[in-house]
Design a protein around this motif. Sequence first.
Motif, short mmCIF file in Angstrom:
data_model
loop_
_atom_site.label_atom_id
_atom_site.label_comp_id
_atom_site.label_asym_id
_atom_site.label_seq_id
_atom_site.Cartn_x
_atom_site.Cartn_y
_atom_site.Cartn_z
N VAL A 109 1.00 -1.19 -0.09
CA VAL A 109 -0.04 0.10 0.02
C VAL A 109 0.94 1.28 0.18
N PHE A 110 0.45 2.16 -1.06
CA PHE A 110 1.22 3.48 -0.82
C PHE A 110 0.44 4.45 -1.36
N GLY A 111 0.75 6.01 -1.04
CA GLY A 111 -0.29 6.86 -1.47
C GLY A 111 -0.17 7.25 -2.97
N GLY A 112 -1.03 8.10 -3.41
CA GLY A 112 -1.26 8.34 -4.77
C GLY A 112 -1.97 7.51 -5.70
N VAL A 113 -2.67 6.65 -4.95
CA VAL A 113 -3.46 5.56 -5.97
C VAL A 113 -4.76 5.53 -5.00
N HIS A 277 9.69 11.29 -11.27
CA HIS A 277 10.19 12.14 -9.66
C HIS A 277 8.45 11.97 -9.32
N GLY A 278 8.41 12.59 -8.10
CA GLY A 278 7.25 12.82 -7.42
C GLY A 278 5.85 13.40 -8.05
N ASN A 279 6.17 14.34 -8.92
CA ASN A 279 5.10 14.95 -9.76
C ASN A 279 4.48 14.00 -10.62
N ILE A 305 15.08 10.81 -4.69
CA ILE A 305 14.17 10.32 -3.90
C ILE A 305 13.29 9.30 -4.86
N ALA A 306 13.09 9.77 -6.08
CA ALA A 306 12.40 8.82 -6.83
C ALA A 306 13.31 7.59 -7.17
N ARG A 411 1.42 17.17 -15.42
CA ARG A 411 2.02 16.94 -14.20
C ARG A 411 0.79 16.91 -13.18
N GLN A 412 0.88 16.18 -12.54
CA GLN A 412 -0.09 15.81 -11.38
C GLN A 412 0.35 16.10 -9.86
N ALA A 413 -0.25 16.96 -9.21
CA ALA A 413 0.11 17.10 -7.88
C ALA A 413 -0.47 16.18 -7.09
N GLU A 414 0.30 15.37 -6.47
CA GLU A 414 -0.22 14.25 -5.48
C GLU A 414 0.54 14.10 -4.11
N PRO A 415 0.19 13.57 -3.36
CA PRO A 415 0.91 13.34 -1.94
C PRO A 415 2.14 12.36 -2.54
N ASN A 416 3.22 12.97 -2.09
CA ASN A 416 4.52 11.99 -2.36
C ASN A 416 5.74 12.40 -1.54
N ALA A 417 6.74 11.52 -1.51
CA ALA A 417 7.72 11.74 -0.46
C ALA A 417 8.61 13.21 -0.68
N GLU A 418 8.59 13.29 -2.34
CA GLU A 418 9.50 14.48 -2.58
C GLU A 418 8.80 15.79 -2.14
#
Length: 478
Positions: A109-113, A277-279, A305-306, A411-418
Amino acid sequence: MTLFSEFGLAEPILKALASEGYEKPTPIQAQSIPYVLEGRDLCGIAQTGTGKTAAFALPILHRLETNRRPPIRKGCRTLVLSPTRELSGQIADSFRAYGRNLRLSVSVVFGGVNIGKQERELVNGVDVLVATPGRLLDLIDRNSLSLRDVEILVLDEADQMLDLGFIHALKRIVKLLPRERQSLFFSATMPKSISSLADEYLRNNPAKVAVTPVATTAERVEQSVIFVQTNQKSPLLEAVLRDDTIDRVLVFSRTKHGADKIVRYLEKVGISAAAIHGNKSQPQRERALSAFRAGTCRVLVATDIAARGIDVEGVTHVVNYDLPNVPESYVHRIGRTARAGATGVAISFCNDEERAYLKDIEKLTRLKVPVMPLPSDLPAPVPASELRREQPQRGRPAPHARGNQGHGAPRQAEPNAENGPKRRRRRGGQKPNGQKPGGQQTQTQGHKPAQHHGAPRRSEGRGDGAQVAWLDKGPRRG
Ligand code: AMP
């Protein structure tokens, strides 16, 4: 200990290892597996690329298998925490591969989905759950997951977790775990903050194992640095990439925006490249990664990070388009070419402001990075105005581009580690300079084909001021 069979691992696991083609354990595996099988807590200093995933996954699978019981509803027997989605996915894949002959369930499980699918997977409980901290807490808060059944906790890439500001999430998660558990703690580096965290979380007479000190990884990679002005970085990258002996190259950018700019430049000059990358949305990242793995796109531009968790075989070159302000990141980056004992080539571009970073890196690795001269005939940079004009044409290849991986993708803004709260400052309190990474092009002359290009070829001399020759590759391809 030289063979997997000597650990006493269950036969189905040994079979799976044979199909993976693993002949003998790596040093971190040889050191860790016996302790984990004994049920001891463990603190391991090991970087990605050393085989550390199997170092914990194999004995965990063995323990789950030999002590089989159904997981409770919405529960998990093993919880693996990892800082990024890519790494989480890869850890889960490793569990599945090594456990392919066992009937154990593995979820990630991880964010962004979408969270709903993950909730449904957890309803009946799982044997192994790999998770990023944020999404794990979301699931707990929605009563879709309980941690009261956890027997084994793995904290992977602990230093990265702290760097990304996950400390509070981590503390909350650990409070929800049963006190009676086995805990395994892995980190690439062990600064004070990490060792005190390990002291806090590890009980049960923790064993300590360490492999591949950073300098050793660095020694395996053929390194060089090219001093360059910021606005020459993109043409320099282009020149390096014209060498078709470079099979699979990972280009590092300090920022997400910079990574996109690099890809735009490369596409503009006809070199197929993708950014990760995170975006980028999960499907975009997966597309980029599979194109890179398949070899249809030989240049992957990534942020630290990615890239941290990406496991791609056969990366022949790493290019540090920007030098990292954290010296340990340099070692992680160049280690991408030296996976599981292979050697590779790392070329770093260093502008005036980055010279201080280079000094820190050389201090950490205790190696002087040989200097290569700039090629005398760098192609002129593509003007910024031209690059900007390309941007809105989403999905349409540049006129002479060979591929379109990741180019122009929304580009999609989403919660991510970066987007996490902080990045580490370089030592000595010096701030990163105000230079914009990513090779902003300030020259205005039109892009003209260079007479000849070439990637640097290392000459025999090593050490400071090593001599380097440039290969004359003739006119541009593509
Ligand atoms: P990791 O450090 O866990 O990311 O592993 C790095 C790479 O080494 C992965 O591609 C693994 O599949 C591979 N690997 C792990 N253990 C072994 C082994 N004992 N023999 C050969 N390859 C391995």
